[in-house]
Design a protein around this motif. Structure first.
Motif, PDB file in Angstrom:
ATOM      1  N   MET A   1       0.820  -1.215   0.000  1.00 42.41           N
ATOM      2  CA  MET A   1       0.000   0.000   0.000  1.00 42.41           C
ATOM      3  C   MET A   1       0.850   1.260   0.000  1.00 42.41           C
ATOM      4  SD  MET A   1      -3.255  -0.590  -0.261  1.00 42.41           S
ATOM      5  CE  MET A   1      -4.038   0.894   0.383  1.00 42.41           C
ATOM      6  N   ALA A   2       2.121   1.136   0.370  1.00 40.10           N
ATOM      7  CA  ALA A   2       3.028   2.296   0.350  1.00 40.10           C
ATOM      8  C   ALA A   2       3.657   2.505  -1.025  1.00 40.10           C
ATOM      9  CB  ALA A   2       4.122   2.126   1.402  1.00 40.10           C
ATOM     10  N   ARG A   3       3.265   1.686  -2.007  1.00 37.98           N
ATOM     11  CA  ARG A   3       3.770   1.801  -3.377  1.00 37.98           C
ATOM     12  C   ARG A   3       5.297   1.657  -3.470  1.00 37.98           C
ATOM     13  NH1 ARG A   3       1.086   4.756  -7.892  1.00 37.98           N
ATOM     14  NH2 ARG A   3      -0.855   3.595  -8.109  1.00 37.98           N
ATOM     15  N   PRO A   4       5.876   0.566  -2.974  1.00 39.95           N
ATOM     16  CA  PRO A   4       7.343   0.430  -3.012  1.00 39.95           C
ATOM     17  C   PRO A   4       7.858   0.161  -4.412  1.00 39.95           C
ATOM     18  CG  PRO A   4       6.352  -1.611  -2.251  1.00 39.95           C
ATOM     19  CD  PRO A   4       5.238  -0.615  -2.377  1.00 39.95           C
ATOM     20  N   ARG A   5       9.086   0.595  -4.646  1.00 43.48           N
ATOM     21  CA  ARG A   5       9.839   0.154  -5.828  1.00 43.48           C
ATOM     22  C   ARG A   5      10.765  -0.987  -5.445  1.00 43.48           C
ATOM     23  NH1 ARG A   5      13.051   4.651  -8.553  1.00 43.48           N
ATOM     24  NH2 ARG A   5      13.358   2.974 -10.061  1.00 43.48           N
ATOM     25  N   LEU A   6      11.164  -1.004  -4.158  1.00 40.87           N
ATOM     26  CA  LEU A   6      12.003  -2.065  -3.620  1.00 40.87           C
ATOM     27  C   LEU A   6      11.359  -2.566  -2.336  1.00 40.87           C
ATOM     28  CD1 LEU A   6      14.673  -3.732  -3.445  1.00 40.87           C
ATOM     29  CD2 LEU A   6      15.635  -1.809  -2.161  1.00 40.87           C
ATOM     30  N   LEU A   7      11.074  -3.882  -2.286  1.00 40.50           N
ATOM     31  CA  LEU A   7      10.501  -4.494  -1.109  1.00 40.50           C
ATOM     32  C   LEU A   7      11.583  -5.288  -0.390  1.00 40.50           C
ATOM     33  CD1 LEU A   7       7.699  -4.820   0.281  1.00 40.50           C
ATOM     34  CD2 LEU A   7       7.475  -6.995  -0.941  1.00 40.50           C
ATOM     35  N   LEU A   8      11.775  -4.987   0.905  1.00 42.00           N
ATOM     36  CA  LEU A   8      12.724  -5.714   1.749  1.00 42.00           C
ATOM     37  C   LEU A   8      11.928  -6.708   2.579  1.00 42.00           C
ATOM     38  CD1 LEU A   8      14.802  -2.645   3.074  1.00 42.00           C
ATOM     39  CD2 LEU A   8      15.203  -3.990   0.991  1.00 42.00           C
ATOM     40  N   LEU A   9      12.101  -7.992   2.320  1.00 41.92           N
ATOM     41  CA  LEU A   9      11.324  -9.039   2.988  1.00 41.92           C
ATOM     42  C   LEU A   9      12.211  -9.765   3.993  1.00 41.92           C
ATOM     43  CD1 LEU A   9       9.257 -10.769   0.150  1.00 41.92           C
ATOM     44  CD2 LEU A   9       8.358  -9.558   2.136  1.00 41.92           C
ATOM     45  N   ASP A  10      11.810  -9.745   5.263  1.00 46.51           N
ATOM     46  CA  ASP A  10      12.616 -10.365   6.321  1.00 46.51           C
ATOM     47  C   ASP A  10      11.932 -11.637   6.819  1.00 46.51           C
ATOM     48  OD1 ASP A  10      14.510 -10.880   8.207  1.00 46.51           O
ATOM     49  OD2 ASP A  10      14.250  -9.018   9.333  1.00 46.51           O
ATOM     50  N   GLU A  11      12.479 -12.794   6.457  1.00 44.86           N
ATOM     51  CA  GLU A  11      12.022 -14.102   6.914  1.00 44.86           C
ATOM     52  C   GLU A  11      10.524 -14.327   6.688  1.00 44.86           C
ATOM     53  OE1 GLU A  11      14.141 -16.255   7.727  1.00 44.86           O
ATOM     54  OE2 GLU A  11      15.832 -15.375   8.794  1.00 44.86           O
ATOM     55  N   PRO A  12      10.038 -14.211   5.448  1.00 44.11           N
ATOM     56  CA  PRO A  12       8.595 -14.379   5.225  1.00 44.11           C
ATOM     57  C   PRO A  12       8.084 -15.785   5.512  1.00 44.11           C
ATOM     58  CG  PRO A  12       9.766 -14.232   3.132  1.00 44.11           C
ATOM     59  CD  PRO A  12      10.752 -13.878   4.212  1.00 44.11           C
ATOM     60  N   SER A  13       8.953 -16.809   5.531  1.00 44.62           N
ATOM     61  CA  SER A  13       8.482 -18.175   5.756  1.00 44.62           C
ATOM     62  C   SER A  13       8.528 -18.590   7.219  1.00 44.62           C
ATOM     63  CB  SER A  13       9.325 -19.160   4.933  1.00 44.62           C
ATOM     64  OG  SER A  13      10.573 -19.409   5.555  1.00 44.62           O
ATOM     65  N   LEU A  14       8.997 -17.707   8.096  1.00 45.40           N
ATOM     66  CA  LEU A  14       9.242 -18.064   9.492  1.00 45.40           C
ATOM     67  C   LEU A  14       7.981 -18.609  10.161  1.00 45.40           C
ATOM     68  CD1 LEU A  14      11.546 -17.888  11.639  1.00 45.40           C
ATOM     69  CD2 LEU A  14      10.512 -15.737  12.376  1.00 45.40           C
ATOM     70  N   GLY A  15       8.069 -19.839  10.676  1.00 43.04           N
ATOM     71  CA  GLY A  15       6.973 -20.414  11.435  1.00 43.04           C
ATOM     72  C   GLY A  15       5.804 -20.920  10.621  1.00 43.04           C
ATOM     73  N   LEU A  16       5.919 -20.941   9.299  1.00 38.44           N
ATOM     74  CA  LEU A  16       4.810 -21.375   8.457  1.00 38.44           C
ATOM     75  C   LEU A  16       4.986 -22.829   8.028  1.00 38.44           C
ATOM     76  CD1 LEU A  16       4.317 -18.276   6.103  1.00 38.44           C
ATOM     77  CD2 LEU A  16       3.217 -18.760   8.300  1.00 38.44           C
ATOM     78  N   SER A  17       3.863 -23.498   7.776  1.00 32.22           N
ATOM     79  CA  SER A  17       3.900 -24.870   7.269  1.00 32.22           C
ATOM     80  C   SER A  17       4.427 -24.871   5.841  1.00 32.22           C
ATOM     81  CB  SER A  17       2.492 -25.463   7.286  1.00 32.22           C
ATOM     82  OG  SER A  17       1.685 -24.816   6.299  1.00 32.22           O
ATOM     83  N   PRO A  18       4.930 -26.012   5.370  1.00 28.60           N
ATOM     84  CA  PRO A  18       5.432 -26.088   3.984  1.00 28.60           C
ATOM     85  C   PRO A  18       4.413 -25.642   2.940  1.00 28.60           C
ATOM     86  CG  PRO A  18       6.132 -28.017   5.216  1.00 28.60           C
ATOM     87  CD  PRO A  18       5.202 -27.266   6.115  1.00 28.60           C
ATOM     88  N   VAL A  19       3.139 -25.959   3.145  1.00 25.44           N
ATOM     89  CA  VAL A  19       2.104 -25.554   2.181  1.00 25.44           C
ATOM     90  C   VAL A  19       1.983 -24.029   2.137  1.00 25.44           C
ATOM     91  CG1 VAL A  19      -0.369 -25.599   1.671  1.00 25.44           C
ATOM     92  CG2 VAL A  19       0.802 -27.701   2.346  1.00 25.44           C
ATOM     93  N   LEU A  20       1.982 -23.396   3.320  1.00 26.61           N
ATOM     94  CA  LEU A  20       1.874 -21.935   3.372  1.00 26.61           C
ATOM     95  C   LEU A  20       3.137 -21.263   2.838  1.00 26.61           C
ATOM     96  CD1 LEU A  20       0.031 -21.372   6.769  1.00 26.61           C
ATOM     97  CD2 LEU A  20      -0.814 -20.840   4.483  1.00 26.61           C
ATOM     98  N   VAL A  21       4.302 -21.858   3.093  1.00 25.97           N
ATOM     99  CA  VAL A  21       5.544 -21.316   2.526  1.00 25.97           C
ATOM    100  C   VAL A  21       5.453 -21.296   1.003  1.00 25.97           C
ATOM    101  CG1 VAL A  21       8.016 -21.747   2.206  1.00 25.97           C
ATOM    102  CG2 VAL A  21       7.001 -21.987   4.480  1.00 25.97           C
ATOM    103  N   GLN A  22       4.953 -22.376   0.438  1.00 26.44           N
ATOM    104  CA  GLN A  22       4.798 -22.448  -1.016  1.00 26.44           C
ATOM    105  C   GLN A  22       3.848 -21.358  -1.510  1.00 26.44           C
ATOM    106  OE1 GLN A  22       3.346 -26.262  -2.354  1.00 26.44           O
ATOM    107  NE2 GLN A  22       4.382 -26.084  -4.314  1.00 26.44           N
ATOM    108  N   GLN A  23       2.752 -21.137  -0.775  1.00 24.72           N
ATOM    109  CA  GLN A  23       1.792 -20.088  -1.157  1.00 24.72           C
ATOM    110  C   GLN A  23       2.433 -18.706  -1.111  1.00 24.72           C
ATOM    111  OE1 GLN A  23      -1.885 -19.949   0.988  1.00 24.72           O
ATOM    112  NE2 GLN A  23      -2.518 -22.000   0.364  1.00 24.72           N
ATOM    113  N   ILE A  24       3.112 -18.408   0.013  1.00 28.80           N
ATOM    114  CA  ILE A  24       3.717 -17.081   0.186  1.00 28.80           C
ATOM    115  C   ILE A  24       4.746 -16.826  -0.901  1.00 28.80           C
ATOM    116  CG2 ILE A  24       5.227 -15.708   1.684  1.00 28.80           C
ATOM    117  CD1 ILE A  24       2.351 -15.721   2.648  1.00 28.80           C
ATOM    118  N   PHE A  25       5.575 -17.824  -1.210  1.00 27.53           N
ATOM    119  CA  PHE A  25       6.583 -17.620  -2.236  1.00 27.53           C
ATOM    120  C   PHE A  25       5.978 -17.584  -3.631  1.00 27.53           C
ATOM    121  CE2 PHE A  25       9.564 -18.036   1.129  1.00 27.53           C
ATOM    122  CZ  PHE A  25      10.680 -17.331   0.688  1.00 27.53           C
ATOM    123  N   GLY A  26       4.812 -18.189  -3.805  1.00 29.26           N
ATOM    124  CA  GLY A  26       4.084 -18.012  -5.057  1.00 29.26           C
ATOM    125  C   GLY A  26       3.660 -16.563  -5.233  1.00 29.26           C
ATOM    126  N   PHE A  27       3.183 -15.931  -4.134  1.00 31.71           N
ATOM    127  CA  PHE A  27       2.822 -14.511  -4.174  1.00 31.71           C
ATOM    128  C   PHE A  27       4.053 -13.645  -4.459  1.00 31.71           C
ATOM    129  CE2 PHE A  27      -0.672 -15.817  -1.075  1.00 31.71           C
ATOM    130  CZ  PHE A  27      -1.670 -15.762  -2.034  1.00 31.71           C
TER     131      PHE A  27
END
Length: 237
Positions: A153-179
């Motif tokens: 929503m802040a309209r980034p040109r560069l997104l800094l992502l810190d540990e997006p898979s932390l604590g998620l199940s393998p299925v959810l990790v796959q979903q998040i990385f698909g996004f």
């Protein structure tokens, strides 16, 4: 492609603890670059230095060709660099809608804010179903989607992502990385800090590996996946 972000010899510390020592890296526009390493290697400190949440002792940080190492953190965000922190830091007592709207609090263009709001709900349909729900009641995966949506929503040109898979199940990790992959295909440049080296190297085009605050290794992600030391240390082979 030209570099959207460039760090040259960046050092940073927390009091007497040296967290980064002379780190240099670059992120080409339109790419996903991964930053890997064990706990305490300096990954999050690197993101915080870019976002100006920790002071830079020495070295230079350039975004879109302009120096930002002495810039105030809110100016960095306004310039197009937005960080998604680790740890599911949603506004727990606010609704999903209110959380997303907070991402645009510095914007003065209501029409494009509404358009971005709808676009983000298209990315994350689960959030559309839960707009009135308190953010603290969402699942871990939904909170991660909300954090990424709020940053968008802040309209980034560069997104800094810190540990997006932390604590998620393998299925959810796959979903998040698909996004994440879809966001990149739609033109967003991403610097990704991730402990799940296998998924990070599969998603990124280039990677840097930090050890004890220093750059230990770098290279094309597909080559690092086959590097013996990387396989032993980070991929469990």
């Amino acid at each position: 492609m030209p570099d959207l972000l460039e760090l040259t010899g960046v050092s940073a510390s927390y009091g007497r603890i040296q967290a980064l020592s002379g780190v240099s890296l670059s992120v080409p526009e339109g790419s996903i670059v991964a930053l890997l390493g064990s706990n305490g290697a300096g990954k999050t400190t690197t993101l915080n230095a870019i976002s100006r949440l920790v002071p830079v002792q020495s070295g230079n940080i350039r975004f879109d060709g302009k120096p930002i190492e002495s810039m105030a953190s809110h100016r960095v965000v306004e310039g197009g660099v937005v960080q998604v922190p680790e740890g599911r830091e949603v506004f727990r007592d606010m609704s999903v809608r209110e959380n997303l709207e907070m991402g645009a609090y510095r914007r003065k263009d209501p029409k494009s804010v509404r358009a971005d709001f709808e676009r983000i709900l298209d990315y994350f349909p689960k959030l559309r179903e839960r707009l009135q729900q308190r953010a603290g009641t969402l699942s871990g995966g939904e909170q991660q989607m909300l954090l990424i949506g709020r940053a968008l929503m802040a309209r980034p040109r560069l997104l800094l992502l810190d540990e997006p898979s932390l604590g998620l199940s393998p299925v959810l990790v796959q979903q998040i990385f698909g996004f994440i992959d879809r966001l990149n295909k739609d033109g967003l440049t991403i610097l990704l800090v991730e402990q799940n080296a296998a998924v990070a190297l599969s998603t990124s085009s280039y990677a840097y590996i930090l050890e004890n605050g220093e750059l230990a290794l770098q290279g094309a992600s597909k080559e690092l996946r086959h590097d013996d030391s990387v396989r032993r240390t980070y991929l469990g082979h």
